[in-house]
Design an enzyme around this catalytic site. Structure first.
Site, PDB file in Angstrom:
ATOM      1  N   GLY A  22       3.226   3.038  -7.519  1.00 42.39           N
ATOM      2  CA  GLY A  22       3.516   3.980  -6.616  1.00 42.39           C
ATOM      3  C   GLY A  22       2.557   4.639  -5.863  1.00 42.39           C
ATOM      4  O   GLY A  22       2.684   4.859  -4.601  1.00 42.39           O
ATOM      5  N   MET A  23       1.365   4.779  -6.614  1.00 40.07           N
ATOM      6  CA  MET A  23       0.265   5.767  -6.039  1.00 40.07           C
ATOM      7  C   MET A  23      -0.875   4.615  -5.696  1.00 40.07           C
ATOM      8  O   MET A  23      -1.793   4.935  -4.696  1.00 40.07           O
ATOM      9  CB  MET A  23      -0.293   6.417  -6.964  1.00 40.07           C
ATOM     10  CG  MET A  23       0.857   7.714  -7.193  1.00 40.07           C
ATOM     11  SD  MET A  23       0.093   8.549  -8.660  1.00 40.07           S
ATOM     12  CE  MET A  23      -1.615   9.010  -8.145  1.00 40.07           C
ATOM     13  N   VAL A  26      -4.142  -2.297  -7.639  1.00 38.30           N
ATOM     14  CA  VAL A  26      -5.022  -2.476  -8.699  1.00 38.30           C
ATOM     15  C   VAL A  26      -5.759  -3.772  -8.567  1.00 38.30           C
ATOM     16  O   VAL A  26      -5.098  -4.997  -8.317  1.00 38.30           O
ATOM     17  CB  VAL A  26      -4.562  -2.472 -10.210  1.00 38.30           C
ATOM     18  CG1 VAL A  26      -5.613  -2.806 -11.233  1.00 38.30           C
ATOM     19  CG2 VAL A  26      -3.851  -1.175 -10.335  1.00 38.30           C
ATOM     20  N   ASP A 135       2.693  11.389 -17.946  1.00 38.54           N
ATOM     21  CA  ASP A 135       3.527  10.564 -17.567  1.00 38.54           C
ATOM     22  C   ASP A 135       3.489   9.195 -18.706  1.00 38.54           C
ATOM     23  O   ASP A 135       3.111   8.088 -18.206  1.00 38.54           O
ATOM     24  CB  ASP A 135       2.992   9.859 -16.027  1.00 38.54           C
ATOM     25  CG  ASP A 135       3.992   8.929 -15.527  1.00 38.54           C
ATOM     26  OD1 ASP A 135       5.163   9.016 -16.071  1.00 38.54           O
ATOM     27  OD2 ASP A 135       3.484   8.356 -14.721  1.00 38.54           O
TER      28      ASP A 135
END
Length: 737
Positions: A22-23, A26, A135
């Protein structure tokens, strides 16, 4: 914009994209300065343009870069280039815990606890450095190919929550704690809650709370009690169920207060899974005001009645005694009788006189001493208490001294019988070893707690690796850890074993491996040989042994100290072996998959780098090998596929469109193509079956047929028809060396 092949930070070459979230995205990259592969997490554009987020993200990432732990995906570097913000991390080859759970549906209890212990150790290291993850979820936990469990994304969650990032960025709300769902303060105990939810999912294959929206799920975290994992999987032990319950308490004060407490209970559950040792304490109830129940009222009333009855009895007794002490003058004889009375009567008389003195005090005056106080009785009570304490102390000292061997007293008949039973239980029966393969015998003896020593003998009568003789006969009862000398065939031509006794471990291992031997290490204490040097070797230097055989080195650990005894993990699953070693304070360095001739060990640990019973330092790393089963013969097929011959099908004509397929005997498809051009060149290797078939499927059209009616002379022409033909040809593959 990141592109494959570009170099960022003047050292990291982007090789391929390996994931997205989501952020961030990679990438796999190569660090040219340190010549190693790394993972680079690059922030997506919408977050890179948020200056406030970037600032906090950089601070948190730099803090996470200070963490170094085997169960954490370590952060190497943080940087920015042309508006691209990135984190350089350790590259872990493996899968996420989420995918692992989906692959296996659910995990066994031992496997789930082993993974939870490793996760907890990583989180504990972060908490000790005042870093909270915020998280924790299966998507942020990676299981490497070597079996290591690593937690990733430390520090990123805090940066995200500080900047009101949307829920799809922050990941699933299924694992969030109630205090996080409320938007309130979160601390180390929030990570413990999320880990409890993760453990629930490992055990059951599902999350405890679900709903149509994230808000509905968050409300369930806040309001609804967590269901029992045993409702879904009844065989889950009660201790594991209670650990999940304690982790997932709504109030942070009722959860585990530190990761160390959780790790201790997780390890205890491996040893005593069915014991209910988990204690959930509610600090609010410990000092709270509570309603008096009907049962409490009955008990209070009974105690009050007993006290009233005792007080009344004492009052009546005192009245009688006062009257008895104030009689009319008695004859002389009675006075003499009194003087000859018992000590108890004299003692009671003195007590009565004291009571009379107190009664003569005026109303309202306070007494300096309690009316029941008696100095003589107090002295007697004190003497008895001291005497009892001395007797108890002597008994305790005697028992402790006997236990640690200070007192040379022999135990009674029961003690001797227990000792004899224990000694008998420690003995094992020597199995049949002569005529069997060495490795099979070695594993069996190690599993029985015995120490196999090997000596080789050159012979052309027996195949290499066959046990010829043993110094202990079959059926003999021997003590555990007894040295068993095995004489093994070295075949017709053995290799001379170098003598490495006295050398350092590194030097000895290098020398033996250069000669083609496999080295197995065992450790023991020796005050004469320096730590790390070789005490002895088996087989001995100068003897001959087959190439590729195992040489066991006994390595000195110096003078005896507190060590960890290496357990036997041969024949258990990889995760069970890791759990056993982790519980003892050992760790696993690497896990490799190899072929092993013993079919019963397929999928199980078949080798450990330290022998069973060896004493090693806490934290020692042990290499494991997991068996792929016996090595299977493989075949190859190289050549040309010719079209159907006239013998196979007279109707076949060149130029027809043909579907050609090659299938092995075990159902593996090697080729499936459509062509009109023959021959077809093929080259296949690593085939598991010795034979197969090639199938040709095509359509042919029959010629038109003309018939003449003999009566009328009329000519009738019948059009040709299309017919699907199939030709199957057997194939034999060539064995590979």
């Amino acid at each position: 914009m990141i592109k494959i092949g570009m170099i960022i930070g003047e050292r990291y070459e982007i090789l391929e994209k390996i994931g997205t979230g989501g952020m961030s995205d990679v990438y796999k990259a190569k660090c040219h300065k340190l010549n190693r592969f790394v993972a680079i997490k690059v922030l997506k554009q919408e977050f890179s343009e948020n200056a406030n987020f970037v600032s906090k993200f950089r601070v948190e990432a730099q803090a996470a870069a200070g963490l170094m732990h085997p169960n954490i995906v370590n952060v190497y570097d943080v940087g920015e280039e042309n508006g691209i913000y990135y984190i350089v991390m350790e590259l872990v080859e493996g899968i996420t815990l989420k995918k692992y759970i989906e692959k296996k549906a659910r995990l066994s209890v031992k496997e789930a606890i082993s993974i939870a212990i490793q996760i907890s150790m990583g989180i504990e290291a972060a908490h000790n450095n005042h870093i909270i993850h915020r998280d924790i979820k299966p998507q942020n936990i990676i299981i490497s190919k070597e079996g290591k469990v690593k937690v990733t994304d430390f520090g990123i969650a805090k940066a995200a929550t500080s900047n009101t990032i949307t829920s799809n960025v922050m990941g699933s709300v299924h694992y969030t704690s109630p205090e996080q769902a409320r938007g309130g303060y979160s601390d180390e105990k929030s990570d413990i809650y999320s880990l409890g939810i993760t453990l629930f999912e490992m055990l059951t294959g599902r999350v405890p709370f679900n709903g149509e929206t994230t808000v509905a799920i968050a409300i369930k975290h806040i309001q609804e009690p967590i269901p029992s994992p045993r409702d879904y999987i009844p065989e889950i032990p009660v201790s594991v169920e209670q650990i999940v319950f304690k982790c997932c308490q709504k109030s942070p004060d009722r959860r585990y207060q530190t990761m160390a407490e959780l790790i201790a209970d997780l390890k205890q559950s491996l040893i005593n899974p069915d014991e209910d040792f988990v204690k959930i304490v509610d600090p609010d109830e410990e000092a709270s005001t509570r309603m008096i129940t009907d049962r409490d009222m009955v008990q209070i009333k009974r105690q009050s009645d007993r006290r009233d009855s005792m007080d009344e009895a004492l009052r009546l007794k005192k009245d009688v005694q006062r009257k008895a002490r104030r009689p009319e003058p008695e004859p002389e004889e009675e006075e003499d009788e009194y003087e000859e009375g018992t000590y108890e009567e004299e003692y009671e008389e003195e007590a009565y006189e004291e009571e009379d003195i107190e009664e003569d005090y005026e109303d309202g005056e306070e007494l300096e001493e309690d009316e029941d106080y008696d100095p003589k009785m107090e002295r007697i009570t004190t003497i008895l208490a001291v005497a009892a304490a001395l007797v108890i102390g002597c008994i305790v000292l005697f028992l402790v001294g006997k236990t640690i061997g200070i007192f040379p007293f022999e135990g009674g008949i029961g003690d001797r019988e227990d000792t004899a039973a224990e000694e008998e239980a420690e003995k094992v029966e020597m199995p049949k070893v002569v005529g069997r393969q060495l490795e099979e015998v070695r594993q069996e003896l190690l599993g029985m707690g015995l120490n196999p020593e090997v000596a080789y003998q050159e012979t052309d009568e027996y195949e290499a690796g066959l046990v010829l003789r043993c110094n202990i006969d079959i059926g003999v009862m021997v003590d555990g850890e007894t040295d068993i000398l095995l004489t093994v065939s070295a075949g017709a031509s053995g290799i001379e074993v170098p003598n490495v006794v006295g050398a350092s471990t590194a030097e000895g291992v290098s020398t033996l491996e250069q000669k083609g031997f496999v080295v197995n290490r065992t450790e023991s204490y020796d005050s004469q040989v320096p730590k790390g040097n070789i005490i002895s070797q088996s087989p001995e230097g100068g003897s001959k042994a087959p190439s590729g055989s195992t040489v066991t080195l006994r390595i000195s650990q110096g003078p005896e100290e507190n060590k960890v005894r290496v357990p036997n993990v041969i024949g258990v699953s990889e995760m069970d072996a890791i759990a056993t070693l982790t519980e003892l304070g050992l760790s696993v360095a690497s896990v490799t998959e190899v072929n092993n001739d013993d079919a019963s060990l397929a999928g199980l640990v078949c080798y450990q780098s330290y022998s069973v019973g060896t004493y090693v330092d806490s934290g020692t790393t042990i290499d494991l090998r997991v068996s792929l089963g016996p090595k299977q013969s493989t075949y190859s097929f190289s050549g040309s596929i010719e079209p159907p011959s006239a013998e196979e099908d007279p109707d076949y004509k060149d130029g027809l469109n043909v579907v050609v397929s090659i299938l092995t005997a075990d159902g593996v498809s090697l080729l499936n193509t459509n062509t009109a051009s023959f021959p077809i060149s093929v080259n296949y290797t690593g085939i598991q079956s010795a034979s197969g078939t090639v199938t040709f499927t095509y359509t042919v059209k029959t010629d038109a047929v003309t018939d003449t009616n003999p009566e009328t002379g009329e000519t009738i022409t019948t059009e040709g028809t299309e017919v699907e033909k199939t030709v199957v040809r057997e194939l034999q593959f060539t064995p590979e060396a």
